[in-house]
Write a protein that holds these residues in place. Structure first.
Motif, PDB file in Angstrom:
ATOM      1  N   VAL A  10       0.835  -1.202   0.000  1.00  0.00           N
ATOM      2  CA  VAL A  10       0.000   0.000   0.000  1.00  0.00           C
ATOM      3  C   VAL A  10       0.869   1.252   0.000  1.00  0.00           C
ATOM      4  O   VAL A  10       0.615   2.195  -0.758  1.00  0.00           O
ATOM      5  CB  VAL A  10      -0.965  -0.013   1.214  1.00  0.00           C
ATOM      6  N   ASN A  11       1.914   1.262   0.819  1.00  0.00           N
ATOM      7  CA  ASN A  11       2.789   2.433   0.885  1.00  0.00           C
ATOM      8  C   ASN A  11       3.579   2.619  -0.407  1.00  0.00           C
ATOM      9  O   ASN A  11       3.842   3.757  -0.814  1.00  0.00           O
ATOM     10  CB  ASN A  11       3.720   2.349   2.088  1.00  0.00           C
ATOM     11  N   THR A  12       3.950   1.535  -1.065  1.00  0.00           N
ATOM     12  CA  THR A  12       4.621   1.635  -2.356  1.00  0.00           C
ATOM     13  C   THR A  12       3.688   2.261  -3.387  1.00  0.00           C
ATOM     14  O   THR A  12       4.075   3.176  -4.117  1.00  0.00           O
ATOM     15  CB  THR A  12       5.091   0.248  -2.834  1.00  0.00           C
ATOM     16  N   ILE A  41      -7.295  -2.307  10.244  1.00  0.00           N
ATOM     17  CA  ILE A  41      -7.607  -1.071   9.534  1.00  0.00           C
ATOM     18  C   ILE A  41      -6.326  -0.255   9.355  1.00  0.00           C
ATOM     19  O   ILE A  41      -5.537  -0.087  10.291  1.00  0.00           O
ATOM     20  CB  ILE A  41      -8.676  -0.263  10.291  1.00  0.00           C
ATOM     21  N   PHE A  42      -6.148   0.229   8.141  1.00  0.00           N
ATOM     22  CA  PHE A  42      -5.009   1.067   7.791  1.00  0.00           C
ATOM     23  C   PHE A  42      -5.531   2.438   7.381  1.00  0.00           C
ATOM     24  O   PHE A  42      -6.507   2.541   6.651  1.00  0.00           O
ATOM     25  CB  PHE A  42      -4.232   0.460   6.614  1.00  0.00           C
ATOM     26  N   TYR A  43      -4.853   3.493   7.849  1.00  0.00           N
ATOM     27  CA  TYR A  43      -5.227   4.865   7.496  1.00  0.00           C
ATOM     28  C   TYR A  43      -4.114   5.473   6.649  1.00  0.00           C
ATOM     29  O   TYR A  43      -2.943   5.360   6.992  1.00  0.00           O
ATOM     30  CB  TYR A  43      -5.435   5.711   8.751  1.00  0.00           C
ATOM     31  N   LEU A  44      -4.505   6.092   5.551  1.00  0.00           N
ATOM     32  CA  LEU A  44      -3.542   6.725   4.657  1.00  0.00           C
ATOM     33  C   LEU A  44      -3.964   8.149   4.356  1.00  0.00           C
ATOM     34  O   LEU A  44      -5.138   8.411   4.142  1.00  0.00           O
ATOM     35  CB  LEU A  44      -3.477   5.984   3.322  1.00  0.00           C
ATOM     36  N   GLU A  45      -2.996   9.042   4.298  1.00  0.00           N
ATOM     37  CA  GLU A  45      -3.252  10.407   3.844  1.00  0.00           C
ATOM     38  C   GLU A  45      -2.714  10.510   2.419  1.00  0.00           C
ATOM     39  O   GLU A  45      -1.517  10.385   2.196  1.00  0.00           O
ATOM     40  CB  GLU A  45      -2.540  11.402   4.758  1.00  0.00           C
ATOM     41  N   LEU A  46      -3.616  10.690   1.477  1.00  0.00           N
ATOM     42  CA  LEU A  46      -3.245  10.733   0.069  1.00  0.00           C
ATOM     43  C   LEU A  46      -3.317  12.158  -0.461  1.00  0.00           C
ATOM     44  O   LEU A  46      -4.269  12.876  -0.191  1.00  0.00           O
ATOM     45  CB  LEU A  46      -4.186   9.840  -0.758  1.00  0.00           C
ATOM     46  N   HIS A  47      -2.307  12.561  -1.219  1.00  0.00           N
ATOM     47  CA  HIS A  47      -2.259  13.870  -1.869  1.00  0.00           C
ATOM     48  C   HIS A  47      -2.367  13.626  -3.370  1.00  0.00           C
ATOM     49  O   HIS A  47      -1.350  13.548  -4.066  1.00  0.00           O
ATOM     50  CB  HIS A  47      -0.949  14.596  -1.544  1.00  0.00           C
ATOM     51  N   LEU A  48      -3.587  13.485  -3.861  1.00  0.00           N
ATOM     52  CA  LEU A  48      -3.818  13.117  -5.256  1.00  0.00           C
ATOM     53  C   LEU A  48      -4.982  13.891  -5.855  1.00  0.00           C
ATOM     54  O   LEU A  48      -5.893  14.305  -5.140  1.00  0.00           O
ATOM     55  CB  LEU A  48      -4.124  11.617  -5.370  1.00  0.00           C
ATOM     56  N   CYS A  49      -4.963  14.016  -7.182  1.00  0.00           N
ATOM     57  CA  CYS A  49      -6.114  14.579  -7.895  1.00  0.00           C
ATOM     58  C   CYS A  49      -7.215  13.508  -7.959  1.00  0.00           C
ATOM     59  O   CYS A  49      -6.992  12.354  -7.582  1.00  0.00           O
ATOM     60  CB  CYS A  49      -5.709  15.009  -9.309  1.00  0.00           C
ATOM     61  N   ASP A  50      -8.377  13.880  -8.445  1.00  0.00           N
ATOM     62  CA  ASP A  50      -9.498  12.939  -8.504  1.00  0.00           C
ATOM     63  C   ASP A  50      -9.204  11.728  -9.392  1.00  0.00           C
ATOM     64  O   ASP A  50      -9.552  10.599  -9.051  1.00  0.00           O
ATOM     65  CB  ASP A  50     -10.767  13.646  -8.993  1.00  0.00           C
ATOM     66  N   GLU A  51      -8.566  11.978 -10.533  1.00  0.00           N
ATOM     67  CA  GLU A  51      -8.242  10.883 -11.458  1.00  0.00           C
ATOM     68  C   GLU A  51      -7.307   9.854 -10.798  1.00  0.00           C
ATOM     69  O   GLU A  51      -7.528   8.646 -10.883  1.00  0.00           O
ATOM     70  CB  GLU A  51      -7.584  11.456 -12.717  1.00  0.00           C
ATOM     71  N   CYS A  52      -6.287  10.354 -10.124  1.00  0.00           N
ATOM     72  CA  CYS A  52      -5.338   9.459  -9.453  1.00  0.00           C
ATOM     73  C   CYS A  52      -5.965   8.802  -8.226  1.00  0.00           C
ATOM     74  O   CYS A  52      -5.632   7.661  -7.895  1.00  0.00           O
ATOM     75  CB  CYS A  52      -4.065  10.210  -9.094  1.00  0.00           C
ATOM     76  N   ALA A  55      -7.785   5.851  -9.560  1.00  0.00           N
ATOM     77  CA  ALA A  55      -6.853   4.812  -9.997  1.00  0.00           C
ATOM     78  C   ALA A  55      -6.238   4.071  -8.806  1.00  0.00           C
ATOM     79  O   ALA A  55      -6.140   2.841  -8.812  1.00  0.00           O
ATOM     80  CB  ALA A  55      -5.759   5.416 -10.864  1.00  0.00           C
ATOM     81  N   ILE A  56      -5.845   4.809  -7.769  1.00  0.00           N
ATOM     82  CA  ILE A  56      -5.218   4.147  -6.629  1.00  0.00           C
ATOM     83  C   ILE A  56      -6.241   3.326  -5.839  1.00  0.00           C
ATOM     84  O   ILE A  56      -5.923   2.257  -5.328  1.00  0.00           O
ATOM     85  CB  ILE A  56      -4.451   5.134  -5.724  1.00  0.00           C
ATOM     86  N   HIS A  57      -7.468   3.798  -5.792  1.00  0.00           N
ATOM     87  CA  HIS A  57      -8.502   3.013  -5.100  1.00  0.00           C
ATOM     88  C   HIS A  57      -8.783   1.702  -5.829  1.00  0.00           C
ATOM     89  O   HIS A  57      -9.040   0.683  -5.202  1.00  0.00           O
ATOM     90  CB  HIS A  57      -9.779   3.830  -4.903  1.00  0.00           C
ATOM     91  N   TYR A  58      -8.706   1.726  -7.153  1.00  0.00           N
ATOM     92  CA  TYR A  58      -8.843   0.494  -7.940  1.00  0.00           C
ATOM     93  C   TYR A  58      -7.705  -0.465  -7.572  1.00  0.00           C
ATOM     94  O   TYR A  58      -7.932  -1.657  -7.331  1.00  0.00           O
ATOM     95  CB  TYR A  58      -8.817   0.818  -9.437  1.00  0.00           C
ATOM     96  N   LYS A  62      -7.918  -4.190  -5.722  1.00  0.00           N
ATOM     97  CA  LYS A  62      -7.319  -5.405  -6.266  1.00  0.00           C
ATOM     98  C   LYS A  62      -6.335  -6.019  -5.276  1.00  0.00           C
ATOM     99  O   LYS A  62      -6.268  -7.238  -5.128  1.00  0.00           O
ATOM    100  CB  LYS A  62      -6.634  -5.125  -7.607  1.00  0.00           C
ATOM    101  N   LEU A  63      -5.589  -5.187  -4.584  1.00  0.00           N
ATOM    102  CA  LEU A  63      -4.636  -5.679  -3.588  1.00  0.00           C
ATOM    103  C   LEU A  63      -5.354  -6.344  -2.417  1.00  0.00           C
ATOM    104  O   LEU A  63      -4.953  -7.418  -1.957  1.00  0.00           O
ATOM    105  CB  LEU A  63      -3.762  -4.516  -3.094  1.00  0.00           C
TER     106      LEU A  63
END
Length: 115
Positions: A10-12, A41-52, A55-58, A62-63
């Motif tokens: 996930v971090n990668t 449960i894992f918590y992540l702070e993501l700095h991404l645009c809507d498109e990314c 994509a990362i949620h997809y 899968k993971l």
């Protein structure tokens, strides 16, 4: 897959997607994401645009649903789960970010040698 291995994967993904998005897109947003894997449960702070973000949620989905006990690299997986277009998009992001992050690590090592 162990919790530790899941967290590393996930971090990668997070590092690669954030590197790519920072260089290629504008208007990134900070979003706290919660992932659950085997009752942890894992918590992540993501700095991404809507498109990314999409994509990362997809990729996270899968993971989380990977059927292999010992997760292989996706490109060598005997039972690939990514849709073809999603795989191409993720591969493009991973290749770009791997090169960029590798170069920055080498640059930092060289700086440390001469300082």
């Amino acid at each position: 897959m162990t919790h530790k291995k899941f967290e590393e994967e996930v971090n990668t993904l997070k590092d690669f997607f954030e590197c790519y998005c920072k260089d290629k897109h504008e208007c990134s947003k900070i979003k706290i994401t919660t992932l659950e894997y085997q009752s942890k449960i894992f918590y992540l702070e993501l700095h991404l645009c809507d498109e990314c973000q999409n994509a990362i949620h997809y990729s996270f989905f899968k993971l989380q649903n990977c059927s292999h006990e010992i997760k292989p690299r996706c490109r060598k997986c005997p039972t690939p789960c990514y849709e073809k277009q999603e795989w191409k998009n993720t591969a493009k992001i991973m290749i770009y970010s791997a090169v960029k992050l590798s170069l920055s690590k080498m640059k930092n090592r060289i700086r440390n040698v001469f300082s």
